[in-house]
Design a protein around this motif. Structure first.
Motif, short mmCIF file in Angstrom:
data_model
loop_
_atom_site.label_atom_id
_atom_site.label_comp_id
_atom_site.label_asym_id
_atom_site.label_seq_id
_atom_site.Cartn_x
_atom_site.Cartn_y
_atom_site.Cartn_z
N ASN A 1 0.81 -1.21 0.00
CA ASN A 1 0.00 0.00 0.00
C ASN A 1 0.85 1.27 0.00
OD1 ASN A 1 -2.49 -1.36 0.03
ND2 ASN A 1 -2.37 -1.66 2.24
N ALA A 2 2.03 1.20 0.63
CA ALA A 2 2.91 2.36 0.67
C ALA A 2 3.61 2.61 -0.66
CB ALA A 2 3.95 2.19 1.78
N ASP A 3 3.97 1.53 -1.34
CA ASP A 3 4.65 1.63 -2.64
C ASP A 3 3.97 0.70 -3.63
OD1 ASP A 3 6.28 1.77 -4.83
OD2 ASP A 3 8.16 1.38 -3.75
N PRO A 4 2.96 1.19 -4.39
CA PRO A 4 2.20 0.34 -5.29
C PRO A 4 2.99 -0.20 -6.48
CG PRO A 4 1.60 2.64 -5.61
CD PRO A 4 2.48 2.59 -4.40
N VAL A 5 4.18 0.38 -6.73
CA VAL A 5 4.97 -0.04 -7.89
C VAL A 5 5.96 -1.14 -7.51
CG1 VAL A 5 6.55 0.70 -9.72
CG2 VAL A 5 4.75 2.25 -8.91
N TRP A 6 6.71 -0.92 -6.43
CA TRP A 6 7.77 -1.87 -6.08
C TRP A 6 7.65 -2.39 -4.64
CZ3 TRP A 6 10.02 -3.77 -10.08
CH2 TRP A 6 10.25 -2.98 -11.21
N GLY A 7 6.53 -2.12 -3.97
CA GLY A 7 6.36 -2.61 -2.61
C GLY A 7 6.51 -4.12 -2.55
N ASP A 8 6.97 -4.63 -1.42
CA ASP A 8 7.23 -6.07 -1.26
C ASP A 8 6.03 -6.88 -1.78
OD1 ASP A 8 7.94 -8.61 -0.57
OD2 ASP A 8 7.83 -8.29 1.60
N PRO A 9 6.20 -7.61 -2.89
CA PRO A 9 5.06 -8.27 -3.53
C PRO A 9 4.82 -9.69 -3.04
CG PRO A 9 6.99 -8.50 -4.93
CD PRO A 9 7.44 -7.73 -3.70
N TYR A 10 5.43 -10.08 -1.91
CA TYR A 10 5.37 -11.48 -1.48
C TYR A 10 3.93 -11.98 -1.36
CZ TYR A 10 5.80 -15.62 1.48
OH TYR A 10 5.69 -16.88 1.98
N MET A 11 3.09 -11.28 -0.59
CA MET A 11 1.71 -11.70 -0.39
C MET A 11 0.91 -11.65 -1.69
SD MET A 11 1.07 -12.48 2.87
CE MET A 11 -0.61 -12.02 3.27
N VAL A 12 1.14 -10.59 -2.46
CA VAL A 12 0.43 -10.45 -3.72
C VAL A 12 0.78 -11.58 -4.67
CG1 VAL A 12 0.12 -9.01 -5.77
CG2 VAL A 12 0.24 -7.95 -3.51
N LYS A 13 2.05 -11.96 -4.71
CA LYS A 13 2.47 -13.05 -5.59
C LYS A 13 1.73 -14.34 -5.26
CE LYS A 13 7.11 -11.73 -7.14
NZ LYS A 13 8.54 -12.15 -7.20
N LEU A 14 1.51 -14.60 -3.98
CA LEU A 14 0.79 -15.80 -3.59
C LEU A 14 -0.63 -15.77 -4.15
CD1 LEU A 14 1.89 -16.24 0.14
CD2 LEU A 14 2.96 -17.12 -1.93
N ASN A 15 -1.29 -14.62 -4.02
CA ASN A 15 -2.66 -14.49 -4.51
C ASN A 15 -2.73 -14.58 -6.03
OD1 ASN A 15 -5.36 -14.29 -3.84
ND2 ASN A 15 -5.41 -12.06 -3.96
N VAL A 16 -1.80 -13.91 -6.68
CA VAL A 16 -1.77 -13.93 -8.15
C VAL A 16 -1.41 -15.32 -8.66
CG1 VAL A 16 -0.51 -13.05 -10.16
CG2 VAL A 16 -1.29 -11.47 -8.40
N ALA A 17 -0.58 -16.04 -7.92
CA ALA A 17 -0.24 -17.41 -8.32
C ALA A 17 -1.47 -18.31 -8.27
CB ALA A 17 0.85 -17.97 -7.40
N ILE A 18 -2.32 -18.12 -7.25
CA ILE A 18 -3.57 -18.89 -7.17
C ILE A 18 -4.44 -18.59 -8.39
CG2 ILE A 18 -5.72 -19.19 -5.89
CD1 ILE A 18 -4.16 -18.51 -3.33
N THR A 19 -4.56 -17.31 -8.72
CA THR A 19 -5.36 -16.91 -9.88
C THR A 19 -4.78 -17.44 -11.17
OG1 THR A 19 -6.21 -14.92 -8.79
CG2 THR A 19 -6.19 -14.93 -11.19
N SER A 20 -3.46 -17.40 -11.31
CA SER A 20 -2.81 -17.87 -12.53
C SER A 20 -3.06 -19.36 -12.75
CB SER A 20 -1.31 -17.59 -12.48
OG SER A 20 -1.06 -16.20 -12.42
N GLY A 21 -2.96 -20.14 -11.67
CA GLY A 21 -3.24 -21.56 -11.79
C GLY A 21 -4.67 -21.82 -12.22
#
Length: 210
Positions: A77-97
């Motif tokens: 939320n603080a850095d929408p461009v390069w903020g730590d994407p760890y949690m987002v990657k997990l969610n996006v990985a679920i969607t990608s599958g």
């Protein structure tokens, strides 16, 4: 070069496998026990039913995860461009599958659920998520768009009621219709100012950094 972590690849593969399992086994098993109407459907309707069941399950999982990230992931939320994407990657990985699974099912059962617009949507989404997973770019925006999934269960439920023969003025159909309208407005329309406000603020941020 993109950097796909082992964890995100495993989650994508797991999501794909669960989606396939739900489509081929889980949906039929559960649906037969929830409604006798399922057994009366023709083969084409059963294919679409199972597809929508998986879609609903996916929407609830990633929608709740998305909301949690938007509320509690301070780095993104603080850095929408390069903020730590760890949690987002997990969610996006679920969607990608899920998207890969659904895309293959659409192609295989084209006569039943084939739709060129869904194919275009899935391919475009996977292309965008490639950068989130591989480069860690724009995690806030990649995650924010998943809020729209909250309206999917109600859209699918409308189809379920229709194929089961519920009258459009029946109480379940009307309640679902009202909820679908309200949720659709909130997650797809009302959030537009917030979303594009962050987009424009990001442009300013990038300009200042240059």
């Amino acid at each position: 070069m993109p950097n796909f972590s082992t964890l995100t690849l495993c989650i994508t593969a797991t999501s794909f496998s669960i989606s396939q399992l739900l489509f081929h086994v889980g949906s039929t098993w559960l649906s037969k026990r929830l409604t006798c109407g399922f057994s009366k459907l023709n083969s084409k309707q059963k294919i679409e039913w199972n597809s929508r069941t998986v879609s609903t399950f996916h929407a609830l999982v990633v929608g709740c995860f998305c909301l949690y990230i938007l509320l509690y992931d301070d780095a993104v939320n603080a850095d929408p461009v390069w903020g730590d994407p760890y949690m987002v990657k997990l969610n996006v990985a679920i969607t990608s599958g899920y998207l890969i699974s659904d895309l293959l099912l659409i192609l295989y059962y084209w006569k039943a659920i084939g739709d060129k617009y869904f194919v275009t949507h899935h391919v475009a989404a996977l292309y965008a998520y490639y950068y989130v997973l591989g480069e860690g770019m724009l995690p806030y925006f990649g995650n924010f768009r998943l809020l729209a999934e909250f309206s999917t269960p109600f859209v699918n439920q409308r189809w379920f009621f229709e194929v089961l023969g519920y009258h459009k003025h029946s109480v379940p159909n009307m309640v679902n219709g009202v909820l679908m309208t309200v949720v659709f407005f909130i997650v797809r329309i009302a959030v537009i100012p917030t979303y594009y406000g962050r987009v424009f603020s990001t442009f300013d941020l990038l300009h200042c950094r240059q």
